[in-house]
Design a protein around this motif. Structure first.
Motif, short mmCIF file in Angstrom:
data_model
loop_
_atom_site.label_atom_id
_atom_site.label_comp_id
_atom_site.label_asym_id
_atom_site.label_seq_id
_atom_site.Cartn_x
_atom_site.Cartn_y
_atom_site.Cartn_z
N PRO A 1 -72.58 -57.63 -46.59
CA PRO A 1 -73.64 -58.38 -47.28
C PRO A 1 -73.38 -58.49 -48.79
N TYR A 2 -72.91 -57.40 -49.39
CA TYR A 2 -72.64 -57.40 -50.83
C TYR A 2 -71.61 -58.47 -51.18
N HIS A 3 -70.49 -58.49 -50.43
CA HIS A 3 -69.41 -59.45 -50.73
C HIS A 3 -69.88 -60.89 -50.54
N ILE A 4 -70.63 -61.11 -49.46
CA ILE A 4 -71.10 -62.48 -49.19
C ILE A 4 -72.06 -62.94 -50.30
N SER A 5 -72.96 -62.05 -50.71
CA SER A 5 -73.93 -62.40 -51.75
C SER A 5 -73.22 -62.70 -53.08
N GLU A 6 -72.23 -61.87 -53.41
CA GLU A 6 -71.47 -62.09 -54.64
C GLU A 6 -70.79 -63.46 -54.62
N ALA A 7 -70.23 -63.80 -53.45
CA ALA A 7 -69.55 -65.09 -53.31
C ALA A 7 -70.53 -66.25 -53.53
N MET A 8 -71.76 -66.09 -53.01
CA MET A 8 -72.76 -67.14 -53.16
C MET A 8 -73.16 -67.30 -54.63
N PHE A 9 -73.33 -66.18 -55.33
CA PHE A 9 -73.65 -66.25 -56.76
C PHE A 9 -72.52 -66.93 -57.53
#
Length: 429
Positions: free
Chosen positions: A262-270
């Protein structure tokens, strides 16, 4: 009466009794082999259940963590596109379970779909058709909207999932090998030797005589000659599985990879949202301009005003559990490495004569006296001069040969997994 198996001479057995005792000794030996095989299978199955249960629990925790943190962070951007995320977890679960899923394709598909959805949500003021979105997702390689995250995540996910999947497969295959080998029929010669060792003393009126240790060793090594040939490949497999398991704990281990999704996916979205203006202009160039006329309100401005929110696994750490699983399985694999060559000793341990002077008063196949022949080595080729069990060493047991092949194939897969290479999994049964 003439006996066919026991020594000629004084006897208290009829040939019928001898036949019945031969059947009894066969049943006992087959029962013993099945029991020892069953306890090994149970042990392997226990390890499989513990690891498999924990890995699936990690995946579920990661999916729940994503749900709980994305809803407040990303609002409708998440809720209207939650399928994209749940599909990713479903595909990862299927892959781990052994389905014919290509991990690289799964991840590429995920990022392409995410790019389409985010672009659509960020440009609500335009009319955007499906054809346009398809053009958008095709630009992912040149645009790199998510920065380096897809590459990093692909590396982590591939390494972890390939290893986890081949590891549980290794436990399953090991158990299957034991099950199939436990069902191998023992030869007539072996059964005669077992009878001679076990019940012939009764026919001589020496019911309390126990076999000499070296005599029992030769009988069992002759009976289990083919089984002992599993030793080399069995050890290789256990060794390779321990190497794979050794990578499961620690900072780049299974826990941290699965729970940080979840952390990596959220960072990518930001990353994408911060660059949305540049991304838009490049996409308008590549795919053409859009016609205005959608809604002008966009939630993305609010999200970006709040700034980056770091998404973390709120369900607490559990790496101790993985450490324990790894040390348990390593200990168990180390213990079972010599299984096939120690089997004769295990089966003899509670039946041979012991105590002082036992070697002069034990049953040696003919009477109570010292057993003189030397003990044979392990495996089929070493039985060429076995004095107790006549074996044709040029005719190996085919079932056991097939199982040796299965062990080799599984070891090869695990070695590939150590190098982070994905391997096609076909059913090995």
């Amino acid at each position: 009466e003439h006996l066919r198996i026991c020594p000629q001479g004084y006897t208290c057995c009829t040939s019928d009794m001898e036949d019945n005792l031969a059947i009894l000794s066969r049943r006992e030996m087959e029962g013993l082999l099945k029991d020892t095989g069953r306890s090994l299978q149970t042990s392997l199955n226990g390890q499989y259940k513990a690891f498999d249960g924990y890995f699936l629990e990690l995946l579920n925790r990661s999916a729940i963590s994503l749900q709980e943190t994305f809803a407040p962070t990303w609002g409708s951007l998440y809720s209207q596109n939650s399928q994209v995320f749940s599909d990713l977890y479903t595909d990862l679960r299927h892959y781990y379970r052994g389905s014919n899923v290509n991990l690289e394709e799964v991840l590429n598909e995920f990022w392409a779909r995410l790019l389409e959805k985010l672009f659509y949500q960020a440009n609500k003021q335009y009319f955007i058709g499906d054809d346009y979105l398809e053009c958008v997702s095709k630009q992912i390689e040149t645009l790199r909207p998510f920065g380096d995250t897809p590459r990093v995540m692909k590396m982590m996910v591939t390494r972890t999932f390939v290893a986890a999947r081949s590891f549980v497969q290794g436990l399953v295959v090991s158990g299957e090998v034991v099950r199939k080998v436990s069902q191998v029929q023992l030869s007539q010669e072996c059964m005669r030797a077992m009878m001679r060792m076990t019940y012939c003393p009764h026919c001589r009126g020496m019911a309390s005589a126990r076999p000499c240790a070296n005599y029992c060793s030769n009988v069992m090594k002759g009976c289990l000659a083919n089984q002992a040939d599993l030793n080399t490949e069995w050890r290789h497999l256990a060794e390779t599985m321990m190497q794979v398991a050794g990578r499961f704990d620690g900072p780049s281990g299974v826990d941290s990879v699965v729970l940080s999704l979840p952390y990596h996916i959220s960072e990518a979205m930001f990353t994408m949202m911060e660059k949305i203006k540049i991304i838009n202009s490049k996409l308008f160039q590549a795919c053409g301009n859009l016609r205005e006329g959608g809604t002008s309100i966009t939630e993305i401005d609010d999200i970006m005003k709040r700034g980056r929110v770091t998404v973390e696994d709120k369900l607490g750490s559990s790496s101790n559990k993985m450490d324990k699983l790894v040390s348990d399985v390593t200990m168990r694999l180390r213990d079972l490495q010599p299984y096939w060559v120690t089997l004769p000793g295990i089966l003899c341990s509670d039946r041979v004569a012991t105590g002082t002077g036992a070697e002069d008063k034990c049953w040696n196949g003919m009477n109570r006296a010292r057993y003189l022949p030397e003990v044979m080595g392990d495996g089929l080729a070493s039985q060429i001069n076995n004095p107790e069990v006549e074996i044709d060493i040029t005719k190996p047991d085919m079932t056991i040969r097939q199982q040796i092949m299965q062990l080799k194939i599984m070891t090869h897969r695990l070695k590939n997994a150590l190098n982070g290479q994905d391997v096609d999994f076909q059913d090995t049964s």
